[in-house]
Design an enzyme around this catalytic site. Structure first.
Site, short mmCIF file in Angstrom:
data_model
loop_
_atom_site.label_atom_id
_atom_site.label_comp_id
_atom_site.label_asym_id
_atom_site.label_seq_id
_atom_site.Cartn_x
_atom_site.Cartn_y
_atom_site.Cartn_z
N GLY A 116 4.19 -4.71 7.81
CA GLY A 116 3.63 -5.16 6.54
C GLY A 116 4.51 -6.23 5.94
O GLY A 116 5.23 -6.95 6.65
N SER A 117 4.49 -6.33 4.63
CA SER A 117 5.21 -7.40 3.97
C SER A 117 6.72 -7.10 3.96
O SER A 117 7.14 -5.94 4.04
CB SER A 117 4.72 -7.54 2.54
OG SER A 117 4.98 -6.35 1.82
N THR A 118 7.51 -8.16 3.85
CA THR A 118 8.96 -7.99 3.84
C THR A 118 9.39 -7.19 2.60
O THR A 118 10.29 -6.35 2.69
CB THR A 118 9.65 -9.37 3.90
OG1 THR A 118 9.35 -9.94 5.19
CG2 THR A 118 11.15 -9.26 3.78
N ALA A 119 8.71 -7.40 1.47
CA ALA A 119 9.09 -6.68 0.25
C ALA A 119 8.90 -5.17 0.43
O ALA A 119 9.80 -4.38 0.11
CB ALA A 119 8.25 -7.18 -0.92
N THR A 120 7.75 -4.77 0.96
CA THR A 120 7.52 -3.33 1.16
C THR A 120 8.42 -2.78 2.26
O THR A 120 8.93 -1.67 2.16
CB THR A 120 6.03 -3.06 1.48
OG1 THR A 120 5.22 -3.69 0.49
CG2 THR A 120 5.73 -1.59 1.50
N GLY A 121 8.62 -3.58 3.30
CA GLY A 121 9.48 -3.15 4.41
C GLY A 121 10.90 -2.85 3.94
O GLY A 121 11.53 -1.89 4.39
N GLU A 139 8.23 -4.48 11.31
CA GLU A 139 7.62 -5.76 11.71
C GLU A 139 7.11 -6.40 10.43
O GLU A 139 6.14 -5.93 9.84
CB GLU A 139 6.45 -5.55 12.68
CG GLU A 139 6.80 -4.89 13.99
CD GLU A 139 7.63 -5.75 14.91
OE1 GLU A 139 7.92 -6.92 14.58
OE2 GLU A 139 8.03 -5.24 15.98
N CYS A 175 1.26 -12.54 10.89
CA CYS A 175 2.70 -12.73 10.66
C CYS A 175 3.28 -13.76 11.62
O CYS A 175 4.33 -14.33 11.36
CB CYS A 175 3.45 -11.41 10.73
SG CYS A 175 2.86 -10.31 11.99
P1 ADP Z 1 0.04 -5.71 1.55
O1 ADP Z 1 0.78 -5.93 0.25
O2 ADP Z 1 -0.40 -6.95 2.16
O3 ADP Z 1 -1.01 -4.65 1.48
P2 ADP Z 1 2.10 -3.96 2.42
O4 ADP Z 1 3.31 -4.33 3.15
O5 ADP Z 1 2.27 -3.51 1.02
O6 ADP Z 1 1.12 -5.16 2.55
O7 ADP Z 1 1.32 -2.82 3.19
C1 ADP Z 1 1.44 -2.50 4.56
C2 ADP Z 1 1.23 -1.01 4.74
O8 ADP Z 1 2.25 -0.31 4.02
C3 ADP Z 1 -0.08 -0.47 4.17
O9 ADP Z 1 -0.54 0.59 4.99
C4 ADP Z 1 0.33 0.06 2.82
O10 ADP Z 1 -0.52 1.07 2.33
C5 ADP Z 1 1.71 0.63 3.12
N1 ADP Z 1 2.60 0.74 1.97
C6 ADP Z 1 2.61 0.00 0.83
N2 ADP Z 1 3.60 0.41 0.00
C7 ADP Z 1 4.23 1.42 0.62
C8 ADP Z 1 5.35 2.27 0.28
N3 ADP Z 1 5.97 2.15 -0.88
N4 ADP Z 1 5.73 3.20 1.18
C9 ADP Z 1 5.10 3.33 2.36
N5 ADP Z 1 4.06 2.58 2.73
C10 ADP Z 1 3.61 1.64 1.89
#
Ligand code: ADP
Length: 455
Positions: free
Chosen positions: A210-215, A232, A266
């Site tokens: 997913g996104s770098t911020a959430t990762g 990733e 990505c």
């Molecule tokens: P986007 O912002 O494009 O949806 P994310 O990186 O936030 O991308 O999301 C990728 C995946 O991570 C999705 O399945 C999302 O539900 C999940 N996700 C988002 N926030 C969290 C979190 N705090 N903890 C675990 N998983 C998350």
């Protein structure tokens, strides 16, 4: 499942509701972890050949439902049907490749004094795979298939927007004979269901895409328990075109490298770096190629590009460039319902926000460079490092540049980044660890060293 709330799945090409899916609450996650632990014990104890056979049957089940899976991907993600078929086929291939690894997952015998030393590759237990919406089906499989093959149970959390292919894959796994509880899909919100998985002590590893911020947040939470994690994340990958390249080929290939999946990739080559002496000529060749990249109905096999995933994503892309701002090249997109955004090529400064940040839309910036050193400097002037392409007829230079670019996946005279048999992953803020390739199963094991004294 406790219905704390539900997710509506919307077709991004029509804005019509496709399905409503219940979301897993933390209590559901807890129950799923228990079921997974019970199933995993039997799975790890089963004969490797039997595990491999069941995974092949799962692959066969996917193969038998390619059209159905592809249609679900078209409906929930708006992917053009040709790409969606490739994605379903990729799931089959990843499962087959992983099945082939079950009986080849060998430890080592290491020479030591006074005895015999063995390494055992043991499964981790239960693995959580948190998948994004951009390639819901393949990315779910890249984590799940090798984790299962290495003897683990898998809890897959699909993205809110795209749970349907994941749910169908779980049903196909059961039909194929995989034990109940071994591969479960838990749809739900990231900060509820995803977080519950990341925090659960019964989950041994998290595979996050997913996104770098959430990762970054997922990694920090994993750190609390020293939990294993593969990430990733994002990218801002360069497409480096040297003056000696086959410019016609390079220009013909460039649109796909940043417009595939409407740029929600990505690996998108969203920075096109062109050597100054061929810059104008390359743009001349690029224009018809971009305009010819057909954007429209995803169900039409002639379509190359569909809509963005959501209204929010389109607003995000518009935050970088609105459709009426000047652009070097701008394609066309349907009007009316659906989250459409046209292919856009911009000439901007290298420091401009749109040239630095990941847009995740059909937008590329084209930048001139002087020589090889300048190209490498520009290519590396990013916090990301997922992929990149080099176009040149000079093989020695191709290798020099591929070595010099700090990214996990380089392609020469090609934009192909993903093959189930080769490792995939990022340098720098693009990720941690690798997926796919010959070492995929090992990433889902602990190495135990056992010394037997012969004295
Ligand atoms: P986007 O912002 O494009 O949806 P994310 O990186 O936030 O991308 O999301 C990728 C995946 O991570 C999705 O399945 C999302 O539900 C999940 N996700 C988002 N926030 C969290 C979190 N705090 N903890 C675990 N998983 C998350």
């Amino acid at each position: 499942m406790t219905r704390v709330h539900e997710h509506h799945v919307t077709n991004p090409a029509t804005e019509e509701r496709v399905a409503t899916v219940p979301a897993a609450a933390p209590a559901d996650v807890d129950a799923a972890v228990r079921r997974a632990a019970a199933a995993q014990r039997g799975w790890a104890a089963a004969a490797p050949a039997d595990r491999a056979r069941l995974l092949r049957r799962f692959a066969d089940a996917v193969d038998g439902h390619l059209e159905e899976l592809a249609a679900l991907e078209v409906a929930e993600a708006g992917h053009p049907v040709t790409g969606a078929r490739w994605e379903a086929g990729n799931v089959r291939d990843v499962l087959e490749y992983a099945a082939g690894g079950v009986e080849r997952l060998s430890g080592r015998q290491i020479p030591v004094p006074g005895g015999v030393d063995l390494t055992l590759l043991e499964p981790l237990g239960t693995v959580a795979v948190i998948a994004p919406w951009n390639f819901p089906m393949p990315i779910a499989a890249w984590g799940s298939a090798p984790a299962l093959a290495a003897g683990n149970a898998v809890l897959l959390k699909p993205a809110e927007a795209t749970p349907l292919t994941a749910l169908r894959l779980a049903a196909l796994a059961l039909d194929a004979g995989l034990p109940e509880g071994l591969f479960q899909v838990l749809p739900g919100a990231g900060d509820v269901t995803g977080r519950a998985l990341v925090d659960h002590p019964g989950v041994a590893k998290v595979v996050f895409t997913g996104s770098t911020a959430t990762g970054r947040e997922v990694m920090a939470r994993c750190a609390e328990q020293v939990k294993r994690v593969t990430l990733e994340l994002g990218g801002k990958s360069p497409n480096i075109v040297f003056a000696d390249a086959d410019l016609e080929r390079a220009a013909a290939a460039a649109p796909g490298s940043f417009l595939d999946n409407a740029g929600q990739d990505c690996c998108a080559r969203s920075r096109i770096l062109v050597q100054a002496e061929v810059y104008d000529r390359f743009l001349e060749l690029l224009e018809p190629a971009v305009l010819g990249f057909a954007c429209g109905d995803p169900a039409d096999p002639a379509t190359a590009m569909g809509p963005l995933i959501s209204a929010a994503q389109r607003e995000r892309v518009r935050g970088y460039v609105r459709e009426d701002e000047p652009a070097a090249i701008r394609g066309t997109a349907p009007r009316g319902r659906g989250y459409w955004y046209p292919a856009t090529v911009l000439e901007r400064e290298a420091s401009d926000r749109v040239a630095v940040e990941e847009v995740f839309g059909p937008v590329a910036v084209v930048l001139p460079f002087t020589d090889e050193a300048d190209a490498v400097r520009l290519a590396n002037a990013t916090d990301y490092g997922l992929s990149g392409s080099v176009w040149t007829r000079d093989t020695a230079r191709a290798l020099r540049v591929a070595r010099a670019v700090a990214a996990g996946n380089l392609s020469v005279n090609s934009h192909a980044s993903v093959r189930y048999g080769t490792p995939f992953g990022g340098y720098k803020r693009s990720g941690l660890g690798r997926e796919l390739g010959p070492d995929a199963l090992a990433a889902f094991t602990e190495t135990k060293n056992v010394f037997l004294s012969t004295d």
